[in-house]
Design a protein around this motif. Structure first.
Motif, mmCIF file in Angstrom:
data_model
loop_
_atom_site.group_PDB
_atom_site.id
_atom_site.type_symbol
_atom_site.label_atom_id
_atom_site.label_comp_id
_atom_site.label_asym_id
_atom_site.label_seq_id
_atom_site.Cartn_x
_atom_site.Cartn_y
_atom_site.Cartn_z
ATOM 1 N N THR A 176 0.841 -1.196 0.000
ATOM 2 C CA THR A 176 0.000 0.000 0.000
ATOM 3 C C THR A 176 0.875 1.244 0.000
ATOM 4 N N GLU A 177 0.343 2.303 -0.553
ATOM 5 C CA GLU A 177 1.019 3.595 -0.504
ATOM 6 C C GLU A 177 -0.028 4.695 -0.489
ATOM 7 N N THR A 178 0.335 5.805 0.105
ATOM 8 C CA THR A 178 -0.575 6.939 0.206
ATOM 9 C C THR A 178 0.076 8.156 -0.432
ATOM 10 N N TYR A 179 -0.684 8.837 -1.280
ATOM 11 C CA TYR A 179 -0.174 10.009 -1.983
ATOM 12 C C TYR A 179 -0.744 11.299 -1.399
ATOM 13 N N VAL A 180 0.108 12.321 -1.372
ATOM 14 C CA VAL A 180 -0.316 13.677 -1.030
ATOM 15 C C VAL A 180 0.176 14.598 -2.140
ATOM 16 N N TRP A 181 -0.431 15.778 -2.233
ATOM 17 C CA TRP A 181 0.009 16.726 -3.252
ATOM 18 C C TRP A 181 1.410 17.213 -2.923
ATOM 19 N N ALA A 182 2.289 17.231 -3.927
ATOM 20 C CA ALA A 182 3.705 17.509 -3.702
ATOM 21 C C ALA A 182 3.951 18.940 -3.248
ATOM 22 N N MET A 183 4.809 19.071 -2.252
ATOM 23 C CA MET A 183 5.139 20.388 -1.717
ATOM 24 C C MET A 183 5.870 21.243 -2.742
ATOM 25 N N ASN A 184 6.624 20.606 -3.664
ATOM 26 C CA ASN A 184 7.381 21.390 -4.638
ATOM 27 C C ASN A 184 6.486 22.033 -5.693
ATOM 28 N N ASN A 185 5.192 21.688 -5.681
ATOM 29 C CA ASN A 185 4.244 22.354 -6.576
ATOM 30 C C ASN A 185 3.144 23.016 -5.751
ATOM 31 N N ASN A 186 3.571 23.688 -4.704
ATOM 32 C CA ASN A 186 2.637 24.332 -3.786
ATOM 33 C C ASN A 186 1.696 25.296 -4.502
ATOM 34 N N ASP A 187 2.236 26.024 -5.492
ATOM 35 C CA ASP A 187 1.424 27.013 -6.194
ATOM 36 C C ASP A 187 0.245 26.365 -6.914
ATOM 37 N N GLY A 188 0.428 25.095 -7.328
ATOM 38 C CA GLY A 188 -0.643 24.412 -8.035
ATOM 39 C C GLY A 188 -1.873 24.202 -7.178
#
Length: 338
Positions: A176-188
């Protein structure tokens, strides 16, 4: 002058994790942003978008719906003070839509319109290799003839070359794996955070003669405030993701970690103005995991792991709120009744 001061004061409060709101006392302000009132459970995909096809023919959309329904029911039974909403409750894409792109945008809008405090999307993974692992091995050698030069200088040579056998085995990928929105694309994500917060969170009172309504900041200060809030959403998403993976590991599942993702325009992570996670509950291309994910017991275990993680997350928020409340009310610490 005072208007500028008030704006920067607002930003300072956001950095400290306190969100001011007009007409509320200090204790109410302290709790805002740490409360969990509405959870959005999102079973991924939906007919005609069935998602990943399992080794033995299962559909990701069916598995996600079964797990999501169990998760929502556990939350409603155990934490009735929290509103639990599902993006879909049947086999179809939500809101009568027939294409996954518009459906995913609708999911995010649904979460934002209902002022969600947490978004949990349920999915099933695939290795992209049709459920097989390819291998190669040397099974012998053969003599190959080759020539160099031309005319009278042409010479014959021989050399041994390996004989390679390629073969496949059932996919061994699991976990299993869990995804979060990437910090390096904070503006997105920040643009959606700024556009979808309530007026009391990013607003100032317009005291001009022709208007007394609150309005959103359309200013550098507002963008800074939204960026700070987006970072806090990232940190909270990461916290929940770590709880989810820990609970899976405690069940004996393979923990593939919490991962940041910012490609393929994943709207359920990018466009949700709240902490959000996408949970890959296992690999249906693996025959063993597919059997587990399609079983009643397996779905119950997966839902339980995510449920326990949300409860842990809720408890952390409550503890933070309690600390903030105590710091704002010294009498609660000293026991002074006055």
């Amino acid at each position: 002058m005072w208007k500028k001061v008030s704006k920067y004061f607002l930003i300072g409060l956001l950095i400290l994790g306190i969100t001011p709101s007009h007409g509320q006392d200090n204790n109410s302000n302290a709790h805002k942003g740490t409360q969990l009132k509405t959870i959005i459970v999102d079973p991924g995909h939906g007919y005609p978008d069935k998602g990943t096809k399992g080794k033995n023919g299962s559909n990701e959309s069916d598995i996600a719906l079964a797990i999501g329904t169990k998760l929502a029911q556990k939350l409603r039974d155990s934490v009735p003070d929290i509103k639990v909403l599902m993006t879909r409750t049947d086999e179809n894409l939500p809101n009568g839509l027939t294409s996954p792109g518009p459906a995913n945008r609708w999911r995010a809008k649904f979460a934002n319109d209902n002022h969600g405090d947490l978004f949990v999307s349920i999915h099933v993974n695939d290795d992209g290799r049709n459920g097989v692992d390819w291998h190669s091995e040397v099974v012998g050698h053969e003599t190959k003839v080759y020539y160099t030069g031309k005319g009278k200088r042409k010479k014959k040579h021989t050399r041994l070359v390996p004989i390679i056998r390629r073969y496949s085995t059932p996919s061994g990928v699991v976990g299993t794996e869990t995804y979060v929105w990437a910090m390096n694309n904070n503006d997105g994500k920040t643009q959606f955070v700024r556009d979808n917060n309530t007026p009391s969170e990013f607003a100032e009172k317009d005291t001009t003669a022709d208007s007394t309504e609150e309005k959103y900041f359309d200013s550098p200060e507002a963008k800074i405030a939204a960026s700070i809030r987006t970072r806090k959403y990232f940190e909270k998403s990461l916290l929940l993701g770590s709880f989810i993976q820990s609970n899976f590991a405690a069940q004996g599942r393979v923990d593939r970690g919490v991962r940041q993702r910012d490609w393929e325009r994943i709207w359920v992570l990018q466009a949700t103005a709240m902490p959000s996670v996408l949970v890959e509950t296992g690999y249906s291309c693996n025959e063993g995991e597919e059997e587990y994910l399609t079983s009643e017991a397996g779905q119950e275990q997966v839902a339980s792991a995510v449920f326990r993680a949300i409860v842990q997350y809720k408890n952390v928020l409550a503890e933070r709120a309690s600390r903030i409340s105590s710091s704002n009310n010294p009498d609660s610490v000293t026991g002074n009744p006055n």
